[in-house]
Design an enzyme around this catalytic site. Sequence first.
Site, mmCIF file in Angstrom:
data_model
loop_
_atom_site.group_PDB
_atom_site.id
_atom_site.type_symbol
_atom_site.label_atom_id
_atom_site.label_comp_id
_atom_site.label_asym_id
_atom_site.label_seq_id
_atom_site.Cartn_x
_atom_site.Cartn_y
_atom_site.Cartn_z
ATOM 1 N N LYS A 43 104.610 11.942 7.598
ATOM 2 C CA LYS A 43 103.289 11.896 6.942
ATOM 3 C C LYS A 43 102.395 10.846 7.600
ATOM 4 O O LYS A 43 102.894 9.972 8.331
ATOM 5 C CB LYS A 43 103.491 11.590 5.459
ATOM 6 C CG LYS A 43 104.138 10.237 5.212
ATOM 7 C CD LYS A 43 104.810 10.165 3.848
ATOM 8 C CE LYS A 43 105.331 8.758 3.606
ATOM 9 N NZ LYS A 43 106.222 8.695 2.432
ATOM 10 N N ARG A 139 105.688 7.820 -10.575
ATOM 11 C CA ARG A 139 104.565 8.169 -9.726
ATOM 12 C C ARG A 139 104.481 9.688 -9.793
ATOM 13 O O ARG A 139 103.960 10.218 -10.763
ATOM 14 C CB ARG A 139 104.833 7.618 -8.314
ATOM 15 C CG ARG A 139 103.607 7.384 -7.489
ATOM 16 C CD ARG A 139 103.946 6.749 -6.151
ATOM 17 N NE ARG A 139 104.917 7.529 -5.363
ATOM 18 C CZ ARG A 139 105.235 7.281 -4.109
ATOM 19 N NH1 ARG A 139 104.690 6.258 -3.475
ATOM 20 N NH2 ARG A 139 106.107 8.027 -3.461
ATOM 21 N N TYR A 260 83.934 -16.651 12.741
ATOM 22 C CA TYR A 260 83.091 -16.532 11.542
ATOM 23 C C TYR A 260 83.486 -17.538 10.469
ATOM 24 O O TYR A 260 84.675 -17.831 10.296
ATOM 25 C CB TYR A 260 83.236 -15.128 10.934
ATOM 26 C CG TYR A 260 82.424 -14.065 11.612
ATOM 27 C CD1 TYR A 260 81.036 -14.149 11.670
ATOM 28 C CD2 TYR A 260 83.041 -12.955 12.175
ATOM 29 C CE1 TYR A 260 80.279 -13.151 12.282
ATOM 30 C CE2 TYR A 260 82.310 -11.956 12.782
ATOM 31 C CZ TYR A 260 80.932 -12.058 12.829
ATOM 32 O OH TYR A 260 80.201 -11.070 13.425
ATOM 33 N N MET A 313 85.581 -7.896 13.392
ATOM 34 C CA MET A 313 85.696 -6.435 13.438
ATOM 35 C C MET A 313 86.309 -5.958 14.761
ATOM 36 O O MET A 313 87.147 -5.054 14.784
ATOM 37 C CB MET A 313 84.323 -5.784 13.242
ATOM 38 C CG MET A 313 84.375 -4.272 13.191
ATOM 39 S SD MET A 313 82.770 -3.497 12.991
ATOM 40 C CE MET A 313 82.440 -3.840 11.274
HETATM 41 C C1 LIG Z 1 107.402 8.224 2.651
HETATM 42 C C2 LIG Z 1 108.536 8.844 1.943
HETATM 43 C C3 LIG Z 1 109.829 8.766 2.466
HETATM 44 C C4 LIG Z 1 110.179 7.889 3.645
HETATM 45 O O1 LIG Z 1 110.193 6.542 3.198
HETATM 46 P P1 LIG Z 1 110.609 5.337 4.172
HETATM 47 O O2 LIG Z 1 110.632 4.169 3.274
HETATM 48 O O3 LIG Z 1 109.521 5.250 5.187
HETATM 49 O O4 LIG Z 1 111.905 5.672 4.768
HETATM 50 C C5 LIG Z 1 110.819 9.485 1.818
HETATM 51 N N1 LIG Z 1 110.560 10.204 0.709
HETATM 52 C C6 LIG Z 1 109.331 10.264 0.160
HETATM 53 C C7 LIG Z 1 109.112 11.060 -1.077
HETATM 54 C C8 LIG Z 1 108.277 9.585 0.743
HETATM 55 O O5 LIG Z 1 107.070 9.623 0.193
#
Ligand SMILES: *Cc1c(COP(=O)(O)O)cnc(C)c1O
Length: 371
Positions: A43, A139, A260, A313
């Site tokens: 992802k 969640r 800055y 930036m």
């Molecule tokens: C992102 C995610 C993972 C992978 O998690 P890591 O901590 O990066 O290994 C696995 N399962 C779900 C549902 C996730 O959202």
Amino acid sequence: MNTALRPTIPAGGRLTVDLAALDANWRACAATAGSTETAAAVKADAYGLGMDAVAPRLWRAGCRTFFVATPAEGVRLRALLPDAVVYVLNGFCDGTGPLLLAHRLRAVLGSLDDIDAFLAETGGAAEPPALHVDTGMNRLGLTMGEAVALAADGDRLAALRPGLVMSHLACADDPGHPMTALQIERFAAVRALFPGLPGSLANSAGLLHHPATRHDLVRPGIALYGGACGPASSRMRTVATLEARILQLRDVPAGETVGYGAGETVKRPTRVAVLSVGYADGYPRTAGGADGRPGADAAIGGRRVRLIGRVSMDLVAVDVTDLPDGLARRGAFVELFGPTIGVDEVAAAAGTIGYELLASVGRRVERRLAD
Ligand SMILES: *Cc1c(COP(=O)(O)O)cnc(C)c1O
């Protein structure tokens, strides 16, 4: 992908993705998983490293099952890997049924409303979805009560034809945390509701630190990309290296300030290198230095230097006073994170986690692949 946003003209920062290290990390995960199948979470553009290169390389290593967050990511992954099993984690988004069918994406269904909408749009013709049951994260996911009701609803289950039941760990990177034991116990109860259905619970930390979470399919993400997920992850190799070019060197007299807000005062005559990366490139602003609060470290030629003053930036400054002559040169590259300065070290200095730094690397950063 808009290639104009992935410049090859050298100027600013560059991110090097080591595909051989990625391959080795996936194989290390698979070896740990043993007879359990090892999938990959890709992802968010493979945690910012670039799905186009990462996903095919994981396929070559032997990975056959992939997890993305959104249907759009799934469509992109399908174009790269025609034969992979692709799960879309973020539930069922109304209107995406035809797209799931066309691209053979598997929905991860986390509520009864998800299930109803999915069945209405796909008519049960889609690839077998995953049932996501919540075991403590609160969640996404069906509640235990909803899972019990679904398990008793034979007609609905027959229409759905799920291929996997899964849950997600909240605290597996903290080996002593009692939440993991609770989730392991709850997931056993979930699996008992759906006999015969393969189960998946483990992320990277679950796979590496809690063998009881492995079940039939593990879903590592961060471990593949060389990030930390609790102790003992040090055996994973560095995959991502972010570097910036030295644009200018200057000598700053003691008592002057840098950057800055005049936030950091130099206490001695200081040689400062100004680098071509800033927070617009995803380098965290909170990694900067201020009086009384040292900035993160960077590295030149494997030697540590310290950020001085705020992160702008497009620019950041480092103190190179103590380096041997000739190391800090105009045009030389400085490692902001990578083999010398781990991404998790910078993240800790910036008050965040390695995941966020990787996923935030900006679109104007030049991308290079190493192998
Ligand atoms: C992102 C995610 C993972 C992978 O998690 P890591 O901590 O990066 O290994 C696995 N399962 C779900 C549902 C996730 O959202």
